[in-house]
Design an enzyme around this catalytic site. Structure first.
Site, PDB file in Angstrom:
ATOM      1  N   LYS A  37       0.526  -1.535  -0.158  1.00 24.08           N
ATOM      2  CA  LYS A  37       0.358   0.233  -0.118  1.00 24.08           C
ATOM      3  C   LYS A  37       0.706   1.461   0.040  1.00 24.08           C
ATOM      4  CE  LYS A  37      -3.972   2.107   2.133  1.00 24.08           C
ATOM      5  NZ  LYS A  37      -3.229   3.699   1.833  1.00 24.08           N
TER       6      LYS A  37
ATOM      7  N   ARG B 155      -8.282  10.522  -7.147  1.00 24.62           N
ATOM      8  CA  ARG B 155      -9.436   9.871  -6.908  1.00 24.62           C
ATOM      9  C   ARG B 155     -10.125  10.603  -6.349  1.00 24.62           C
ATOM     10  NH1 ARG B 155     -11.937   8.874  -2.778  1.00 24.62           N
ATOM     11  NH2 ARG B 155     -10.495   8.488  -0.783  1.00 24.62           N
TER      12      ARG B 155
ATOM     13  N   LYS C  12      -7.485  -2.981   2.768  1.00 26.15           N
ATOM     14  CA  LYS C  12      -6.053  -2.218   3.100  1.00 26.15           C
ATOM     15  C   LYS C  12      -5.461  -3.011   4.887  1.00 26.15           C
ATOM     16  CE  LYS C  12      -8.123   2.504   4.348  1.00 26.15           C
ATOM     17  NZ  LYS C  12      -8.449   3.891   3.691  1.00 26.15           N
TER      18      LYS C  12
ATOM     19  N   ARG D  83      -3.692   8.246  -5.383  1.00 21.42           N
ATOM     20  CA  ARG D  83      -4.039   7.394  -6.544  1.00 21.42           C
ATOM     21  C   ARG D  83      -4.344   8.117  -7.421  1.00 21.42           C
ATOM     22  NH1 ARG D  83      -8.029   3.722  -4.945  1.00 21.42           N
ATOM     23  NH2 ARG D  83      -8.874   1.944  -6.839  1.00 21.42           N
TER      24      ARG D  83
ATOM     25  N   GLU E  31      -0.979   3.881  -8.370  1.00 20.20           N
ATOM     26  CA  GLU E  31      -0.273   5.237  -6.943  1.00 20.20           C
ATOM     27  C   GLU E  31       0.586   6.208  -7.928  1.00 20.20           C
ATOM     28  OE1 GLU E  31      -2.127   4.563  -4.075  1.00 20.20           O
ATOM     29  OE2 GLU E  31      -1.226   6.637  -3.108  1.00 20.20           O
TER      30      GLU E  31
END
Lengths: 530, 347
Positions: free
Chosen positions: A228, A248, A399, A233, A276
């Site tokens: 992660k 995002r 996550k 994003r 990402e």
């Protein structure tokens, strides 16, 4: 305006999502098309161009209210919402107008053709014809930021219900670069071809936080694990020789990250990647503050492009040669992603975010513990069979973040909050010990319950030692456990460090100031994790 | 009303009232007003818990305040006086005057050697149909609360707000739902009872509210009929009822018997959308027992005072504003605002 203000009031009067949805649905079923279009625009963060600066609005409102500007500003600091503050200080209306939402916005936009001095009487006159709630709504149109407790998802659902259409399809139609000027109700909602707009992104799939150990998720073989990353994003769209980069938050960031222009040289038209965006040192991501320098800039100076170049670590392929892959299982999309990216040169601005292999959950837990070495915040777990869904659907994406770092610190300054938390002291500055001195090193304003905030507010009132404007210095007495995600060297701060996502994990009423951590301890953490 | 302000002579010498860590003190009469730590002799403006505290040697309050104080504080040594009645205490002459905050509430006037100070306690202007209406008292120095001392606080007329609450109640009742209305048990609750006396159904009350109702009814206050919520009360027997309870009862097991109730809260703070949302209730009604911005100005002007001491609320801002418009104003510290009449709560 009355109809829209009434909608606003009714939505504001309930905390229940189902009730909000049915109110909006009823509105979408009955309001005129133009008003509907503007309502969708406003509730998805699209607002009319600002016709008047907020500085002028404050001056005009204070003047009309007969109060000095400083008093208006102090009131604003407590109310926490400019549109509301103006609505509350203005004298009662002397007549009642009823223009439609679209007409009202039309009037605002006509202001653009006037010089600033000529805008003032128009605004004052419009204020005069509205009651308190209508003024609040109107001021929100003026100042932008139309947040009324309706998420885009809720609005989309209500719209889909009103139109008896599929929610995911409506969500997709509402994405991207449109405004009520560039489209109309028919083209946006009703027309056949939903992908007419080249730049239109897909709605992002979002993850939930794993609460417990992930063993409960079943066999590890059902899951794909990835790092992660701590970046932005984004969605990279390559269509017909053009490229578009979306955040995002549905912000078009193409110009901010010129690196991605080169992607069209490597990848075919009709490619949409989810991944990402990170600042990259050639081998691994740079710390987030390197990327932060890029976020604030619309155009990027050469030096910054060289010091903090960005790439996309891609983890999903949503469109492949023009075909929407979102219904295909992750396993398949991942294979297609790897095929697409495998032959790219090392300096291409896109790389596949690696899949992490683990024998079992315990093995994966051990790998997760090394996330900080990989410049990651933890792991993502995605079900291999899952489609790419719209929004935050529980069960397929998780996550699994690292536990935060923590330090015990002394509260030394307090400031009242804004909006929902006006009247409470919620923004605190914390210090660590350095010999007999206390060195401030971070602020935090979240993590306590409302009851705890009320309790600390009462204490602050009684234990203020000095005031600097809105900031109160308080007796060093209370110790809080501060949790944070990362620590970096920062010459701008007295303590020499800057924290990422600091918040109050616990009020340590069991500790006294002498038990708080020291500056040396903070610097040790910097050496280990910085 | 512009007065450039050389400070009056009394300030440099012994003041009529001084500000101590136990509260407002009168050296000439050796008594305190609304002290927050135990003292020998306390004059009390009103019966809210942060003004009428436990542990003082002797209490003096109005005839209207004392019964509630006795109910709440138990066995205290206390005397009561009527409004406008003067008492000599040491070298000071004191009297109590209506403050309009809650039934029995008072401003306290203190005169020493011809110099007059008034402590406002909490107050609001205008009739609310229930408590004795605020009376301006001429003085040299006025110690005023300013809980709502910001220009964003302007109350709407009481009958307009009563209409809003009745509409809400009516709409809930027509759907067979309870209306659960949060209000503090002394003052606000009775004011609401009075405002809503012609409502569409029965009114139920939480025990804390009903206890105060009983004390006030015994003093002759006319309140509409209410039904006390007891553990064995069958809520279903009162469909569409309005239930008045202190906000602390919300979310407790007590409230669970009123399943599917619509919730509301009545307070001046409901003027602010942020506070309203923090309360997470369905509705917020702006009903306050404190003076709003215009009322604070009117009250201060009508005292004719040159020196204004502001306390309890947005003191810094309000004092600065008063100084700009020609008063000699300063902030005095208090420890009010931590209890039921708290900075956010009872207002």
């Amino acid at each position: 305006m009355k109809r829209f203000a009434a909608l606003f009031t009714q939505i504001d009067q309930t905390t229940k999502t189902s009730r909000k949805t049915s109110l909006l649905r009823a509105y979408f079923e009955t309001a005129p098309k133009d008003d509907r279009l503007w309502t969708v625009a406003l509730l998805s963060g699209r607002r009319p161009k600002r016709a008047v600066t907020t500085t002028r609005l404050r001056e005009w409102a204070a003047e009309r209210a007969g109060i000095p500007l400083w008093l208006f500003e102090d009131s604003y600091a407590i109310v926490g919402d400019l549109a509301e503050t103006i609505a509350l200080v203005l004298p009662p209306p002397n007549r009642r107008d009823d223009h439609s939402l679209t007409e009202m916005i039309g009037r605002l936009r006509a202001l653009g053709a006037l010089d600033e001095a000529a805008r003032k009487p128009v605004i004052l006159d419009l204020w005069d014809g509205l009651d308190q709630t209508e003024r609040l709504v109107f001021n929100k149109l003026l100042t932008g930021g139309f947040r009324i407790g309706v998420s885009q998802k809720l609005m989309t659902r209500a719209l889909a219900q009103a139109l008896d259409r599929d929610e995911a399809e409506i969500a997709h139609r509402l994405m991207g670069d449109w405004s009520p000027d560039s489209t109309d109700w028919h083209r946006l909602i009703e027309a056949e071809d939903a992908s007419a707009d080249l730049s239109r992104p897909y709605p992002f799939a979002l993850a939930h936080q794993v609460d417990d150990a992930p063993h409960v998720l079943g066999p590890i073989g059902d899951w794909q694990a990835e790092w992660k990353w701590d970046g932005i994003r984004g969605q990279l769209i390559l269509r017909e020789g053009q490229h578009f980069t979306w955040s995002r938050g549905e912000e078009l960031m193409t110009d901010r990250f010129p690196e991605f222009a080169r992607a069209v040289d490597f990848l075919p038209s009709g490619t949409v990647l989810d991944g990402e965006i990170v600042a990259w040192d050639g081998d691994q991501p740079l710390p987030f503050n390197a990327l932060q320098k890029r976020i604030g800039r619309k155009t990027v100076p050469k030096k910054l492009l060289k010091d903090a170049p960005v790439i996309m670590l891609a983890y999903d392929l949503l469109e492949d040669r023009g075909h929407d892959l979102r219904d295909r299982p992750l396993l398949e999309r991942r294979a297609a992603l790897e095929r697409l990216l495998s032959g790219l040169p090392g300096d291409a601005p896109v790389r596949a975010s690696p899949v992490i292999e683990a024998r079992d959950w315990d093995d994966l837990a051990r790998i997760r513990a090394t996330a900080r070495d990989a410049r990651a915040e933890g792991l993502m777990l995605k079900r291999r069979k899952s489609p790419y869904f719209v929004g935050r659907k529980k069960g397929d994406w998780w996550k699994w973040k690292l536990d935060p770092l923590t330090i015990d610190a002394v509260m030394i300054y307090a400031q009242a909050g804004h909006g929902r938390r006006a009247n409470l002291f919620t923004d605190f500055t914390f210090a660590v010990r350095d010999g007999n001195a206390l060195v401030p090193f971070t602020k935090a304003y979240s993590g306590l319950t409302d009851a705890e905030f009320r309790q600390i507010t009462a204490w602050v009132r009684k234990n203020t030692t000095e005031r600097f404007g809105p900031v109160r210095q308080v007796k060093p007495h209370h110790v809080f456990e501060i949790a944070f995600e990362g620590i970096q060297r920062s010459p701008r701060h007295k303590s020499g460090v800057a924290l990422r996502f600091p918040r109050m994990a616990r009020w340590r009423q069991d500790l006294s100031v002498d038990d708080a951590d020291t500056l040396d301890h903070l610097h040790e953490m910097l050496n280990i994790y910085g | 009303m512009r007065r450039a302000g050389p400070m009056i002579g009394g300030m440099a010498q012994a003041q009529v009232l001084t500000f101590t860590d136990r509260g407002i003190y009168c050296p000439a009469g050796d008594f305190f007003i609304d002290p927050w730590r135990p003292v020998d002799r306390a004059l009390i403006t009103h019966a809210h818990a942060d003004h009428a505290r436990w542990g003082h040697g002797r209490y003096l309050a109005t005839h209207g305040s004392l019964p509630v104080m006795r109910h709440r504080l138990g066995d205290i040594t206390a005397e009561s006086v009527g409004y406008d009645e003067t008492r000599r205490i040491g070298d000071a002459t004191v009297s109590f005057h209506p403050a309009g905050h809650v039934p029995g509430s008072a401003q306290i006037r203190v005169e020493v050697a011809g110099e007059v100070w008034v402590v406002s306690g909490d107050y609001k202007l205008g009739p609310d149909g229930l408590c004795e209406e605020f009376e301006p008292v001429r003085c040299h120095s006025f110690i005023s609360e300013c809980t709502f001392g910001l220009p964003v606080f302007r109350w709407h007329p009481q009958n307009q707000v009563a209409g809003e609450i009745l509409d809400w109640w009516q709409s809930n009742a027509s759907q067979g739902r309870f209306s659960l209305l949060g209000a503090y048990s002394l003052g606000k609750a009775q004011r609401l009872l009075h405002m809503l006396r012609d409502g569409p159904g029965p009114i139920l009350t939480h025990g804390a509210v009903e206890n105060v109702n009983e004390v006030l009814r015994a003093q002759g206050l006319a309140l509409p009929d209410t039904v006390r919520v007891t553990p064995d009360l069958d809520a279903k027997a009162h469909p569409g009822a309005l239930v008045i309870a202190p906000p602390s009862a919300f979310g407790s097991s007590w409230a669970r018997r009123f399943a599917q109730a619509s919730t509301g809260f009545a307070s001046g703070w409901m003027q602010l959308r942020g506070v309203r949302r923090r309360r997470a209730m369905d509705r917020g009604f702006v009903v306050s027992d404190h003076a709003d911005w215009p009322e604070l100005h009117r009250a201060i002007k009508e005292t004719g005072a040159e020196n204004i001491y502001v306390t309890h609320g947005y003191t810094d801002i309000f004092a600065r504003h008063l100084n700009e418009i020609g008063y000699n104003a300063r902030v005095v510290p208090t420890e009010f605002g931590t209890d039921e009449d708290g900075a956010e709560d009872a207002a």
